[in-house]
Scaffold this motif. Sequence first.
Motif, PDB file in Angstrom:
ATOM      1  N   GLU A   1       0.830  -1.199   0.000  1.00 10.54           N
ATOM      2  CA  GLU A   1       0.000   0.000   0.000  1.00 10.54           C
ATOM      3  C   GLU A   1       0.869   1.256   0.000  1.00 10.54           C
ATOM      4  O   GLU A   1       0.573   2.229  -0.700  1.00 10.54           O
ATOM      5  CB  GLU A   1      -0.925   0.005   1.213  1.00 10.54           C
ATOM      6  CG  GLU A   1      -1.942   1.131   1.179  1.00 10.54           C
ATOM      7  CD  GLU A   1      -2.975   1.027   2.282  1.00 10.54           C
ATOM      8  OE1 GLU A   1      -3.954   1.787   2.246  1.00 10.54           O
ATOM      9  OE2 GLU A   1      -2.795   0.182   3.185  1.00 10.54           O
ATOM     10  N   ARG A   2       1.958   1.235   0.785  1.00  5.80           N
ATOM     11  CA  ARG A   2       2.853   2.390   0.819  1.00  5.80           C
ATOM     12  C   ARG A   2       3.443   2.651  -0.558  1.00  5.80           C
ATOM     13  O   ARG A   2       3.452   3.787  -1.061  1.00  5.80           O
ATOM     14  CB  ARG A   2       3.978   2.163   1.827  1.00  5.80           C
ATOM     15  CG  ARG A   2       4.945   3.341   1.938  1.00  5.80           C
ATOM     16  CD  ARG A   2       6.154   3.007   2.793  1.00  5.80           C
ATOM     17  NE  ARG A   2       5.790   2.671   4.155  1.00  5.80           N
ATOM     18  CZ  ARG A   2       5.906   1.454   4.683  1.00  5.80           C
ATOM     19  NH1 ARG A   2       6.351   0.449   3.949  1.00  5.80           N
ATOM     20  NH2 ARG A   2       5.560   1.239   5.926  1.00  5.80           N
ATOM     21  N   ASP A   3       3.912   1.590  -1.205  1.00  6.64           N
ATOM     22  CA  ASP A   3       4.507   1.738  -2.530  1.00  6.64           C
ATOM     23  C   ASP A   3       3.488   2.261  -3.533  1.00  6.64           C
ATOM     24  O   ASP A   3       3.780   3.138  -4.356  1.00  6.64           O
ATOM     25  CB  ASP A   3       5.075   0.392  -2.985  1.00  6.64           C
ATOM     26  CG  ASP A   3       5.662   0.458  -4.386  1.00  6.64           C
ATOM     27  OD1 ASP A   3       6.699   1.115  -4.566  1.00  6.64           O
ATOM     28  OD2 ASP A   3       5.070  -0.146  -5.305  1.00  6.64           O
ATOM     29  N   GLU A  10       3.576   5.735   7.575  1.00  6.90           N
ATOM     30  CA  GLU A  10       4.856   6.381   7.876  1.00  6.90           C
ATOM     31  C   GLU A  10       5.536   6.882   6.613  1.00  6.90           C
ATOM     32  O   GLU A  10       6.732   6.697   6.403  1.00  6.90           O
ATOM     33  CB  GLU A  10       5.783   5.415   8.623  1.00  6.90           C
ATOM     34  CG  GLU A  10       5.212   4.963   9.949  1.00  6.90           C
ATOM     35  CD  GLU A  10       6.132   3.988  10.648  1.00  6.90           C
ATOM     36  OE1 GLU A  10       7.097   3.525  10.018  1.00  6.90           O
ATOM     37  OE2 GLU A  10       5.891   3.701  11.819  1.00  6.90           O
ATOM     38  N   CYS A  11       4.751   7.548   5.760  1.00  7.30           N
ATOM     39  CA  CYS A  11       5.305   8.185   4.572  1.00  7.30           C
ATOM     40  C   CYS A  11       5.610   9.631   4.942  1.00  7.30           C
ATOM     41  O   CYS A  11       4.702  10.408   5.215  1.00  7.30           O
ATOM     42  CB  CYS A  11       4.315   8.145   3.401  1.00  7.30           C
ATOM     43  SG  CYS A  11       3.900   6.466   2.891  1.00  7.30           S
ATOM     44  N   THR A  66       8.392  10.647   0.148  1.00  4.09           N
ATOM     45  CA  THR A  66       9.069   9.353   0.110  1.00  4.09           C
ATOM     46  C   THR A  66       8.785   8.598   1.390  1.00  4.09           C
ATOM     47  O   THR A  66       8.442   9.178   2.416  1.00  4.09           O
ATOM     48  CB  THR A  66      10.595   9.530  -0.015  1.00  4.09           C
ATOM     49  OG1 THR A  66      11.070  10.311   1.080  1.00  4.09           O
ATOM     50  CG2 THR A  66      10.956  10.219  -1.315  1.00  4.09           C
ATOM     51  N   ALA A  67       8.904   7.265   1.335  1.00  2.00           N
ATOM     52  CA  ALA A  67       8.681   6.452   2.523  1.00  2.00           C
ATOM     53  C   ALA A  67       9.853   6.595   3.475  1.00  2.00           C
ATOM     54  O   ALA A  67      10.998   6.679   3.062  1.00  2.00           O
ATOM     55  CB  ALA A  67       8.510   4.982   2.117  1.00  2.00           C
ATOM     56  N   THR A  68       9.547   6.625   4.770  1.00  3.24           N
ATOM     57  CA  THR A  68      10.613   6.747   5.750  1.00  3.24           C
ATOM     58  C   THR A  68      11.250   5.390   5.969  1.00  3.24           C
ATOM     59  O   THR A  68      10.664   4.371   5.717  1.00  3.24           O
ATOM     60  CB  THR A  68      10.061   7.278   7.082  1.00  3.24           C
ATOM     61  OG1 THR A  68       9.012   6.390   7.514  1.00  3.24           O
ATOM     62  CG2 THR A  68       9.506   8.659   6.919  1.00  3.24           C
ATOM     63  N   ALA A 113       1.352   6.653  -6.879  1.00  2.00           N
ATOM     64  CA  ALA A 113       0.229   7.493  -7.295  1.00  2.00           C
ATOM     65  C   ALA A 113       0.558   8.966  -7.108  1.00  2.00           C
ATOM     66  O   ALA A 113       0.239   9.806  -7.950  1.00  2.00           O
ATOM     67  CB  ALA A 113      -1.025   7.124  -6.502  1.00  2.00           C
ATOM     68  N   LEU A 114       1.220   9.298  -5.999  1.00  2.00           N
ATOM     69  CA  LEU A 114       1.632  10.677  -5.776  1.00  2.00           C
ATOM     70  C   LEU A 114       2.604  11.139  -6.846  1.00  2.00           C
ATOM     71  O   LEU A 114       2.520  12.265  -7.348  1.00  2.00           O
ATOM     72  CB  LEU A 114       2.278  10.806  -4.395  1.00  2.00           C
ATOM     73  CG  LEU A 114       1.323  10.902  -3.197  1.00  2.00           C
ATOM     74  CD1 LEU A 114       2.085  10.679  -1.909  1.00  2.00           C
ATOM     75  CD2 LEU A 114       0.631  12.257  -3.183  1.00  2.00           C
TER      76      LEU A 114
END
Length: 458
Positions: free
Chosen positions: A408-410, A445-446, A456-458, A415-416
């Motif tokens: 989901e994070r990816d 935790e993005c 970006t993801a942390t 999408a962003l």
Amino acid sequence: MPCQIDQKPRLALIEDDPIMGESLTHLLSLEGFDVSWYKSGKEARDALRAHRFCVAVCDIRLPDIEGGDLFLALAAERSDLPPFLFLTAYGTIDRAVELIKAGAADYLTKPFEVEALLHRVRELAESYGIVHEQTDDTLGISPAMQRIAEQLPRLARHAEALLITGESGCGKEYVARRFHHHAVGSEGAFVAVNCAAIPESLIEAELFGYEKGAFTGATRTKKGLFERADGGTLFLDEIGEMPLAMQAKLLRVLQDHRFTRLGGEKPLTSRFRLVCATHRDLKAMVEAGTFREDLYYRIHVIHLRIPPLRERPEDIRWFLRRFIAEFNQQHPDVRKRIDPRAEAALLAYSWPGNIRELKHAVERACILALGPTLTIDAFFDNAGNAPESAEVGATISASLAEYLMACERDYLLRALEQNQGHITRTAAALGITRKTLWEKLKKLECSQEKQNGYPTAT
């Protein structure tokens, strides 16, 4: 039964607030839906038992029956319940999440953006099985496939030969059939052969045909593919696997439109459209001496490249829902719908087998799923592997929950990126509200630190 194309798609609106209900009825009616507005849970329950709807938009808080209880009661009674989109206030988000896990399609938090609602309702209606008139002509909704679809009618009017390249399973034969349909319609035959599947010793007999007694075992006269394709289209799949000696004979037929059956003496004439397909680099094969240069230029008059599925992510969701709709039409008593979390994981997968792999994965999931909802477990085996045991783009974590969060994070970050970091556009593209998007980014935790201009993801 799914909604039919000769009538407006029916939508059940379950909302007790008179202002909200009237506004949504007007809005959804303008979008082409036949809206039935129910102001109580009991009224909606009776209607959903008696009639077919493509979507149900339901408020969680109703005066007599809680919206979630209404959904759960109906879901326990029937497997062909339409997808439920819940409207929830901030205080009932946890309840909405529980309902998603129980098989509801999605939820939107109030106040929601109109475009986000319309976008999600359209998607759910299509996933339930609305078949548009142009579906059979549609190669996909991605810009790349739309361009190809626009080119085919023009090419069919003028081109005698067409070369289609692309990875295995990406839809080359389907494009060839659409070319044939535009070129000759139902008046001519579409004759297809996979050059890699025929032994070298038999391919000449298959193409040219043979007379009775031409060789041992030839007990009758047989028409070849050239002869059968007269007035239609000959589709040579995997043309790169054709032996060099056979390439020379094929070239002669393409130049003269004349050939002779094996063991025969009378020349025959055949005029057909030729469509060749391959996953190999024919230019490199010419340079390596494994494919004839003159044949290459003969079939390379018009070239269409079909992108792999991983290069057109818009089509992954479109084909996914189309295949589920096809299964539901064939098995109306066991209608399936996909869990949004499973959909997110499938969108993150690279699909090396392309459309063919996706279709097999959907068929497998529909068969193995115990309930109406296709969860992640129906697509992934016990080891956490993706369909066909191929590797998923996201790293598989120690637990399934961690893996789903990574997917989901990816997906959210991609999408962003596609929407240049614009939160409103990204939320609309995902079919959720800006508030929901921010909540998901925070939960996953993005960070909002910028890298190349995007979160970006942390």
